[in-house]
Scaffold this active site. Structure first.
Site, mmCIF file in Angstrom:
data_model
loop_
_atom_site.group_PDB
_atom_site.id
_atom_site.type_symbol
_atom_site.label_atom_id
_atom_site.label_comp_id
_atom_site.label_asym_id
_atom_site.label_seq_id
_atom_site.Cartn_x
_atom_site.Cartn_y
_atom_site.Cartn_z
ATOM 1 N N ASP A 114 0.783 -1.244 0.000
ATOM 2 C CA ASP A 114 0.000 0.000 0.000
ATOM 3 C C ASP A 114 0.815 1.296 0.000
ATOM 4 O O ASP A 114 0.415 2.276 0.639
ATOM 5 C CB ASP A 114 -0.941 0.011 1.211
ATOM 6 C CG ASP A 114 -2.002 -1.064 1.135
ATOM 7 O OD1 ASP A 114 -1.993 -1.848 0.177
ATOM 8 O OD2 ASP A 114 -2.838 -1.117 2.052
ATOM 9 N N LYS A 144 -6.547 -4.988 -3.365
ATOM 10 C CA LYS A 144 -7.205 -5.592 -2.211
ATOM 11 C C LYS A 144 -8.246 -4.638 -1.634
ATOM 12 O O LYS A 144 -8.100 -3.423 -1.715
ATOM 13 C CB LYS A 144 -6.186 -5.994 -1.147
ATOM 14 C CG LYS A 144 -5.411 -4.823 -0.540
ATOM 15 C CD LYS A 144 -4.423 -5.323 0.493
ATOM 16 C CE LYS A 144 -3.718 -4.209 1.217
ATOM 17 N NZ LYS A 144 -4.621 -3.288 1.954
ATOM 18 N N CYS A 177 -2.403 -2.921 7.498
ATOM 19 C CA CYS A 177 -2.304 -3.789 6.319
ATOM 20 C C CYS A 177 -1.026 -4.612 6.291
ATOM 21 O O CYS A 177 -1.041 -5.761 5.852
ATOM 22 C CB CYS A 177 -2.449 -2.959 5.050
ATOM 23 S SG CYS A 177 -4.093 -2.223 4.897
#
Length: 214
Positions: A29, A112, A145
């Site tokens: 991310d 995701k 995450c």
């Protein structure tokens, strides 16, 4: 009532050796919304991790290690926006991976919808096809995450390595508590990006034989 707690000690490995043929680097991310000024959910230290992540990318690409990027992806009505506010709307500037870490055409990008990069994605499928058994996981956010991807990997019996200088959190405590849990609960190895060595087992055996002959 406010209270202060200490993070228990955990081991930081001075050197971690991985077989590049069986290892994947997972960059989590590193998107404009989390990293760049003007992003909707900027993580204060995320930008500072870019050099360390670039160093890991160079190591992976030079050694033949697989590279995976995760890309947090949301659309109108996503319930996660009720928790964090709107972020990483698909197709926007904030959703894109930062230019400094742009994926190559032959590298996998996993879109995701939740914290865990395995949830509802094909990540595990590709790792099994590649015969990967170890993941070097870095990026942001450490306690969200990155952490849940590391947890999900460990529950699938992948070995987990987390370079702490290539991982960022919203608060220093979040980083430290996540690293401690990764080491304690998942048997993960915590280290620094510069301490990871990509060496095939045959190469390591030759080094060990040479050392014994001295």
């Amino acid at each position: 009532m406010a209270r202060t707690v200490e993070v228990p000690e955990y081991e930081v490995h001075g050197e971690v050796r991985v077989d590049p043929a069986r290892t994947a680097l997972v960059v989590v991310d590193m998107q404009n919304d989390f990293v760049k000024e003007g992003g909707s959910l900027v993580v204060p230290d995320a930008g500072a991790t870019i050099p360390a992540i670039r160093r890991l990318l160079e190591l992976a690409r030079e050694s033949g290690m697989r590279v995976v990027f995760t890309q947090d992806t949301h659309t109108e009505g996503d319930p996660e926006w009720e928790i964090w506010g709107e972020h990483c709307r698909e197709g926007t500037w904030g959703w894109r991976i930062v230019d400094e870490l742009e994926p190559r055409e032959d590298e996998l990008v996993i879109r995701k919808v939740r914290y865990d990069a395995f949830y509802g994605t094909h990540l595990d499928h590709f790792l099994r096809v590649w015969e990967v058994d170890t993941l070097v996981i870095c990026g942001t956010v450490a306690s969200i995450c990155v952490h849940y991807t590391a947890a999900s990997a460990a529950l699938r019996w992948y070995g987990v390595v987390v370079p702490r200088d290539a991982t960022s959190a919203l608060h220093p405590f979040d980083l430290e508590s996540s690293l401690r849990q990764t080491a304690f609960l998942f048997a993960g190895r915590i280290t620094e990006s510069g301490n990871i060595r990509a060496e095939p087992p045959a190469y390591r055996s030759k080094l060990e034989e040479a050392a014994q002959e001295r």
